[in-house]
Structure formats: structure tokens, C-alpha cells
Design a protein around this motif. Structure first.
Motif, mmCIF file in Angstrom:
data_model
loop_
_atom_site.group_PDB
_atom_site.id
_atom_site.type_symbol
_atom_site.label_atom_id
_atom_site.label_comp_id
_atom_site.label_asym_id
_atom_site.label_seq_id
_atom_site.Cartn_x
_atom_site.Cartn_y
_atom_site.Cartn_z
ATOM 1 N N ARG A 8 0.836 -1.203 0.000
ATOM 2 C CA ARG A 8 0.000 0.000 0.000
ATOM 3 C C ARG A 8 0.872 1.254 0.000
ATOM 4 O O ARG A 8 0.648 2.175 -0.777
ATOM 5 N N TYR A 9 1.871 1.283 0.864
ATOM 6 C CA TYR A 9 2.757 2.447 0.934
ATOM 7 C C TYR A 9 3.588 2.579 -0.337
ATOM 8 O O TYR A 9 3.885 3.682 -0.772
ATOM 9 N N GLY A 10 3.963 1.460 -0.923
ATOM 10 C CA GLY A 10 4.700 1.509 -2.183
ATOM 11 C C GLY A 10 3.871 2.134 -3.287
ATOM 12 O O GLY A 10 4.347 2.994 -4.036
ATOM 13 N N LEU A 11 2.612 1.737 -3.392
ATOM 14 C CA LEU A 11 1.726 2.319 -4.400
ATOM 15 C C LEU A 11 1.469 3.797 -4.121
ATOM 16 O O LEU A 11 1.529 4.638 -5.028
ATOM 17 N N PHE A 49 12.686 -0.634 -4.837
ATOM 18 C CA PHE A 49 12.342 -0.013 -6.121
ATOM 19 C C PHE A 49 13.596 0.344 -6.926
ATOM 20 O O PHE A 49 13.616 0.185 -8.140
ATOM 21 N N ARG A 50 14.629 0.834 -6.245
ATOM 22 C CA ARG A 50 15.889 1.156 -6.942
ATOM 23 C C ARG A 50 16.508 -0.095 -7.535
ATOM 24 O O ARG A 50 16.940 -0.102 -8.688
ATOM 25 N N SER A 51 16.559 -1.163 -6.756
ATOM 26 C CA SER A 51 17.142 -2.430 -7.225
ATOM 27 C C SER A 51 16.407 -2.963 -8.449
ATOM 28 O O SER A 51 17.020 -3.547 -9.340
ATOM 29 N N VAL A 79 4.842 -3.560 -9.011
ATOM 30 C CA VAL A 79 5.013 -3.122 -7.623
ATOM 31 C C VAL A 79 4.867 -4.307 -6.679
ATOM 32 O O VAL A 79 5.680 -4.507 -5.773
ATOM 33 N N LEU A 80 3.835 -5.107 -6.882
ATOM 34 C CA LEU A 80 3.621 -6.275 -6.023
ATOM 35 C C LEU A 80 4.783 -7.258 -6.122
ATOM 36 O O LEU A 80 5.233 -7.802 -5.108
ATOM 37 N N GLN A 81 5.277 -7.496 -7.333
ATOM 38 C CA GLN A 81 6.387 -8.437 -7.492
ATOM 39 C C GLN A 81 7.652 -7.923 -6.826
ATOM 40 O O GLN A 81 8.387 -8.693 -6.216
ATOM 41 N N VAL A 82 7.911 -6.619 -6.919
ATOM 42 C CA VAL A 82 9.098 -6.045 -6.292
ATOM 43 C C VAL A 82 9.002 -6.134 -4.775
ATOM 44 O O VAL A 82 9.954 -6.520 -4.100
ATOM 45 N N LEU A 83 7.849 -5.789 -4.223
ATOM 46 C CA LEU A 83 7.717 -5.686 -2.771
ATOM 47 C C LEU A 83 7.294 -6.979 -2.080
ATOM 48 O O LEU A 83 7.613 -7.184 -0.911
ATOM 49 N N GLU A 84 6.568 -7.851 -2.786
ATOM 50 C CA GLU A 84 6.046 -9.065 -2.151
ATOM 51 C C GLU A 84 6.616 -10.351 -2.740
ATOM 52 O O GLU A 84 6.544 -11.394 -2.117
ATOM 53 N N GLY A 85 7.119 -10.299 -3.942
ATOM 54 C CA GLY A 85 7.615 -11.503 -4.603
ATOM 55 C C GLY A 85 6.573 -12.099 -5.513
ATOM 56 O O GLY A 85 6.823 -12.344 -6.671
#
Length: 147
Positions: A8-11, A49-51, A79-85
């Protein structure tokens, strides 16, 4: 299924970044302050996100972050894949010698696989640009004062 606080915070932070980066890089501190998010938590999110090359950092006194590609190229699925896998429902595999293999396979194919397919369809076609547009049309209204 629910989005984690991290997602949520990422979005939220990517929408904020897209909206506020028209005039240059945006600091994490300003994103944190506008949205009531811990700057330390945003630092962890933006490191991911940078990675993944979703954002890029700009050094210097006027530094901060910018999207690394256009908002139309960053999807909610990204976003979900970056933050959650992964955001897919887990596969439900029955034991090979179980009498319920056929039932488990039916559930897998007709429920889990279909839900995952629909999630892909929605999340891979929903972009940060679309979220920004919706936000701008419905919430980002500046009061107009006439003299």
C-alpha cells in the motif's frame, strides 16, 4: 487476499512521486510527510524499487527520486512483485497417493488457476499512470480563488 502495508505504501509513494516530480526529483521526506508514512519505512521500499529499476535516485542538494521509466510503464503487478515476490494464490497440491487427487486438481484448475489468471489480467494492465489520472480527477483539486 489483502495488500500488505508495504505494498500500500509503495503504491501511495509511486503515485505521489509521479504527481510531484513534474518539476524535478522528490525527496523521501516530502513523500513521507504528505502521506503520513515513516521515512525509514519508505527508505526500505525505495531500496527495493531502486534495485528493480522502478525509481532512480538523484544526488545533490536538489536531489531525491524520480521514476526510472514512465508511469505508464510501471504496473501494479510490477510493484507487487518487487515488494512481495508474488501475488498469486498458492498451488494446492494433493499427495500423489491420496484418493482426493482429482478433487485437488479440479480446485487447482477451476479456482486457483482462474483467480491467478484474472489477477494477472487486472494487475498487469493497471498502471501508475492510470492511478495518477484517477487521483487527479477525483482528489487532487486545488481551490480556485478569483480576485
Amino acid at each position: 487476499m489483502s495488500f500488505s502495508k508495504k505494498t500500500r505504501y509503495g503504491l501511495i509513494s509511486l503515485i505521489d512521486l509521479a504527481v510531484n516530480s513534474q518539476n524535478g526529483p522528490v525527496s523521501l521526506g516530502s513523500i513521507a510527510k504528505r502521506n503520513g508514512i515513516s521515512q525509514q519505512f519508505l527508505e526500505q521500499i525505495f531500496a527495493a524499487f531502486r534495485s528493480a529499476r522502478v525509481v532512480r535516485s538523484v544526488k545533490g542538494p536538489q536531489g531525491g527520486y524520480q521514476l526510472a521509466k514512465s508511469a505508464a510503464e510501471v504496473t501494479v503487478a510490477d510493484v507487487l512483485q518487487v515488494l512481495e515476490g508474488t501475488y498469486h494464490l498458492d498451488n494446492q497440491v494433493a499427495q500423489p497417493n491420496s484418493e482426493y487427487v482429482g478433487i485437488a486438481d479440479t480446485i487447482q484448475r477451476l479456482v486457483i488457476d482462474k483467480v491467478n489468471h484474472e489477477l494477472d489480467e487486472i494487475l498487469e494492465n493497471l498502471t501508475i499512470s492510470q492511478l495518477v489520472l484517477y487521483y487527479s480527477e477525483h482528489y487532487d483539486r486545488q481551490e480556485m480563488y478569483y480576485i
